[in-house]
Design a protein around this motif. Structure first.
Motif, PDB file in Angstrom:
ATOM      1  N   GLU A 161       0.878  -1.250  -0.034  1.00  0.00           N
ATOM      2  CA  GLU A 161      -0.189  -0.001  -0.122  1.00  0.00           C
ATOM      3  C   GLU A 161       0.943   1.299   0.018  1.00  0.00           C
ATOM      4  O   GLU A 161       0.617   2.173  -0.566  1.00  0.00           O
ATOM      5  N   PHE A 162       2.016   1.343   0.804  1.00  0.00           N
ATOM      6  CA  PHE A 162       2.894   2.420   0.808  1.00  0.00           C
ATOM      7  C   PHE A 162       3.257   2.742  -0.624  1.00  0.00           C
ATOM      8  O   PHE A 162       3.550   4.225  -0.894  1.00  0.00           O
ATOM      9  N   TRP A 211      18.755   4.418   9.156  1.00  0.00           N
ATOM     10  CA  TRP A 211      17.528   3.333   9.050  1.00  0.00           C
ATOM     11  C   TRP A 211      17.610   2.770   7.479  1.00  0.00           C
ATOM     12  O   TRP A 211      16.571   2.771   6.882  1.00  0.00           O
ATOM     13  N   ARG A 212      18.676   2.432   7.051  1.00  0.00           N
ATOM     14  CA  ARG A 212      18.710   1.525   5.778  1.00  0.00           C
ATOM     15  C   ARG A 212      18.173   0.189   6.300  1.00  0.00           C
ATOM     16  O   ARG A 212      17.992  -0.203   7.391  1.00  0.00           O
ATOM     17  N   GLY A 213      17.379  -0.370   5.465  1.00  0.00           N
ATOM     18  CA  GLY A 213      16.800  -1.650   5.490  1.00  0.00           C
ATOM     19  C   GLY A 213      15.257  -1.517   5.339  1.00  0.00           C
ATOM     20  O   GLY A 213      14.533  -0.883   5.108  1.00  0.00           O
ATOM     21  N   ALA A 214      14.909  -2.772   5.975  1.00  0.00           N
ATOM     22  CA  ALA A 214      13.610  -3.195   5.787  1.00  0.00           C
ATOM     23  C   ALA A 214      12.448  -2.520   6.622  1.00  0.00           C
ATOM     24  O   ALA A 214      11.185  -2.516   6.114  1.00  0.00           O
ATOM     25  N   ALA A 215      12.542  -2.140   7.877  1.00  0.00           N
ATOM     26  CA  ALA A 215      11.492  -1.423   8.675  1.00  0.00           C
ATOM     27  C   ALA A 215      11.963  -0.011   9.141  1.00  0.00           C
ATOM     28  O   ALA A 215      11.906   0.230  10.504  1.00  0.00           O
ATOM     29  N   PRO A 216      12.253   0.879   8.194  1.00  0.00           N
ATOM     30  CA  PRO A 216      12.614   2.194   8.784  1.00  0.00           C
ATOM     31  C   PRO A 216      11.657   2.872   9.466  1.00  0.00           C
ATOM     32  O   PRO A 216      11.946   3.987  10.409  1.00  0.00           O
ATOM     33  N   ILE A 217      10.418   2.987   9.309  1.00  0.00           N
ATOM     34  CA  ILE A 217       9.334   3.725   9.977  1.00  0.00           C
ATOM     35  C   ILE A 217       9.121   3.033  11.370  1.00  0.00           C
ATOM     36  O   ILE A 217       9.104   3.975  12.325  1.00  0.00           O
ATOM     37  N   HIS A 218       9.034   1.742  11.397  1.00  0.00           N
ATOM     38  CA  HIS A 218       8.906   0.992  12.763  1.00  0.00           C
ATOM     39  C   HIS A 218      10.075   1.587  13.738  1.00  0.00           C
ATOM     40  O   HIS A 218       9.980   2.221  14.770  1.00  0.00           O
ATOM     41  N   ARG A 219      11.359   1.399  13.049  1.00  0.00           N
ATOM     42  CA  ARG A 219      12.465   1.843  13.889  1.00  0.00           C
ATOM     43  C   ARG A 219      12.678   2.947  14.501  1.00  0.00           C
ATOM     44  O   ARG A 219      13.053   3.466  15.513  1.00  0.00           O
ATOM     45  N   ALA A 220      12.316   4.016  13.484  1.00  0.00           N
ATOM     46  CA  ALA A 220      12.367   5.341  13.835  1.00  0.00           C
ATOM     47  C   ALA A 220      11.505   5.871  15.054  1.00  0.00           C
ATOM     48  O   ALA A 220      12.041   6.491  16.101  1.00  0.00           O
ATOM     49  N   ILE A 221      10.217   5.414  14.886  1.00  0.00           N
ATOM     50  CA  ILE A 221       9.339   5.546  16.410  1.00  0.00           C
ATOM     51  C   ILE A 221       9.784   4.863  17.490  1.00  0.00           C
ATOM     52  O   ILE A 221      10.027   5.370  18.648  1.00  0.00           O
ATOM     53  N   MET A 222      10.198   3.390  17.197  1.00  0.00           N
ATOM     54  CA  MET A 222      10.834   2.969  18.426  1.00  0.00           C
ATOM     55  C   MET A 222      12.132   3.453  18.960  1.00  0.00           C
ATOM     56  O   MET A 222      12.472   3.107  20.299  1.00  0.00           O
ATOM     57  N   ALA A 223      12.744   3.987  18.312  1.00  0.00           N
ATOM     58  CA  ALA A 223      14.139   4.727  18.980  1.00  0.00           C
ATOM     59  C   ALA A 223      13.935   5.928  19.332  1.00  0.00           C
ATOM     60  O   ALA A 223      14.891   6.628  19.890  1.00  0.00           O
ATOM     61  N   GLY A 224      12.849   6.502  19.285  1.00  0.00           N
ATOM     62  CA  GLY A 224      12.508   8.027  19.715  1.00  0.00           C
ATOM     63  C   GLY A 224      12.838   8.950  19.055  1.00  0.00           C
ATOM     64  O   GLY A 224      13.331  10.017  19.609  1.00  0.00           O
ATOM     65  N   ASP A 225      12.972   8.837  17.482  1.00  0.00           N
ATOM     66  CA  ASP A 225      13.730   9.837  16.743  1.00  0.00           C
ATOM     67  C   ASP A 225      12.490  10.978  16.581  1.00  0.00           C
ATOM     68  O   ASP A 225      11.397  10.625  16.618  1.00  0.00           O
ATOM     69  N   ALA A 226      13.198  12.050  16.638  1.00  0.00           N
ATOM     70  CA  ALA A 226      12.069  13.333  16.596  1.00  0.00           C
ATOM     71  C   ALA A 226      11.877  13.553  15.201  1.00  0.00           C
ATOM     72  O   ALA A 226      10.692  14.251  15.001  1.00  0.00           O
ATOM     73  N   LYS A 227      12.464  13.193  14.089  1.00  0.00           N
ATOM     74  CA  LYS A 227      12.302  13.528  12.827  1.00  0.00           C
ATOM     75  C   LYS A 227      12.502  12.177  11.880  1.00  0.00           C
ATOM     76  O   LYS A 227      13.418  11.433  12.418  1.00  0.00           O
ATOM     77  N   HIS A 231       3.326   6.083   8.356  1.00  0.00           N
ATOM     78  CA  HIS A 231       3.555   5.276   7.207  1.00  0.00           C
ATOM     79  C   HIS A 231       2.491   5.984   5.881  1.00  0.00           C
ATOM     80  O   HIS A 231       3.065   6.541   4.697  1.00  0.00           O
ATOM     81  N   ASP A 232       1.412   6.511   6.583  1.00  0.00           N
ATOM     82  CA  ASP A 232       0.639   7.281   5.330  1.00  0.00           C
ATOM     83  C   ASP A 232       1.125   8.620   4.921  1.00  0.00           C
ATOM     84  O   ASP A 232       1.222   8.985   3.782  1.00  0.00           O
ATOM     85  N   ARG A 233       1.715   9.275   5.910  1.00  0.00           N
ATOM     86  CA  ARG A 233       2.127  10.552   5.846  1.00  0.00           C
ATOM     87  C   ARG A 233       3.617  10.414   4.866  1.00  0.00           C
ATOM     88  O   ARG A 233       3.718  11.422   3.807  1.00  0.00           O
ATOM     89  N   LEU A 234       4.299   9.241   5.201  1.00  0.00           N
ATOM     90  CA  LEU A 234       5.438   9.166   4.485  1.00  0.00           C
ATOM     91  C   LEU A 234       5.276   8.758   2.995  1.00  0.00           C
ATOM     92  O   LEU A 234       5.978   9.165   2.005  1.00  0.00           O
ATOM     93  N   SER A 235       4.298   8.079   2.889  1.00  0.00           N
ATOM     94  CA  SER A 235       3.779   7.571   1.404  1.00  0.00           C
ATOM     95  C   SER A 235       3.340   8.770   0.606  1.00  0.00           C
ATOM     96  O   SER A 235       4.030   8.959  -0.520  1.00  0.00           O
ATOM     97  N   ALA A 236       2.587   9.767   1.274  1.00  0.00           N
ATOM     98  CA  ALA A 236       2.298  10.716   0.284  1.00  0.00           C
ATOM     99  C   ALA A 236       3.531  11.829   0.140  1.00  0.00           C
ATOM    100  O   ALA A 236       3.563  12.283  -0.907  1.00  0.00           O
TER     101      ALA A 236
END
Length: 299
Positions: free
Chosen positions: A10-11, A114-130, A165-170
């Protein structure tokens, strides 16, 4: 431009739609083949295949691009460029070199983070601000190519992977259209060697909540794994997915329910805002509590 589009989930769909709306000629869409899904295990076509067919675009889904026949069929399209977003197959060098201007990839992170398979999940789980998207010239390495264009956005304090996910897709759809307009003037910028991190594929073993951990970490886990695979805990012996949360005031023994759906953690507390019982739809915390009050302690 004459474009070969390569994407599957869907992305990728808004990107395909944006390319068509911008007036580019999409020669063909490559995606993963239909696979068994659902209770009946019937073959299900990917979101990209469904959209491509609705747009009247030819669809191909080879199992591999490593065969001579698949490579010859790709080269015969005589494309100006290939646009790749969450395709799911490795592109051999001969495929990367086939289009006149090579292959561009839209990656959902601020590379080289965040190279690789799950960059969106990992960014949130790591506490990234951006986070953001990069339009990258593809090469043989994993997300290692030079970046042509980058767009960044803030991650909201209660944002889930699904919403981001939806915001980054757009954002990716808009970025690739801009990149193609500016293509002749874009300068590829090599990725720095400092700051490289890898977004490993999410393992379901990461999903169980350990209430002894700090509240901030549990909050990021819940939001980062929502909606899939979904962080979970046990409530009266039943596995319940936790799909939304925020850090709240309070303290107590780890797992202790402090009132409402506020749960004590190893340090601080987390309020669950959205949850899903097995076999049921996702609901707000208020709806879930209306059906069954919580025990004193969660597992």
């Amino acid at each position: 431009m004459k474009i070969v589009f390569m994407g599957t989930p869907e992305f990728s769909v808004p990107v395909l739609e944006a390319l068509v709306s911008a007036g580019h000629e999409v020669l063909c869409a490559y995606c993963q083949p239909p696979r068994p899904a659902g209770r009946g295990k019937k073959d299900r076509r990917s979101p990209v295949q469904n959209m491509a067919e609705a747009l009247g675009i030819d669809v191909r889904h080879p199992v591999s691009l490593k065969t001579a026949d698949a490579q010859a069929e790709f080269a015969a399209l005589d494309a100006d460029i290939a646009v790749v977003v969450a395709y799911g197959l490795i592109l051999p060098q001969v495929v990367l070199d086939a289009p006149k201007h090579g292959c561009l990839n839209i990656h959902a992170s601020l590379l080289p983070r965040w190279r690789g398979a799950a960059p969106i999940h990992r960014a949130i789980m790591a506490g990234d601000a951006k986070t953001g998207v990069c339009v990258m010239q593809m090469e043989a390495g994993l997300d290692t190519g030079p970046v042509l264009l980058q767009r960044d956005i803030d991650i909201g304090p209660e944002e889930t992977t699904g919403a981001l996910h939806d915001r980054l897709s757009a954002l990716g759809a808009a970025a690739i259209v801009d990149a193609l307009v500016q293509f002749d003037g874009l300068v590829p910028v090599p990725q720095p060697s400092d700051g490289v991190t890898y977004a490993d594929k999410i393992d379901k073993a990461e999903a169980r909540v350990d209430w002894s951990k700090p509240a901030a970490e549990i909050d990021r886990q819940i939001r980062g794994l929502s909606p899939f695979p979904g962080a979970w805990c046990e409530i009266s012996g039943e596995r319940v997915k936790l799909l939304g949360s925020r850090v709240c005031d309070g303290s107590g023994q780890p797992g202790q329910v402090l009132g409402g759906f506020c749960v004590a953690c190893g340090d601080g507390a987390v309020e669950i805002t959205r949850a899903q019982r097995a076999g049921k739809r996702a609901v707000t915390a208020e709806e879930l509590l209306h059906g069954a009050p919580l025990p004193d302690t969660l597992g």
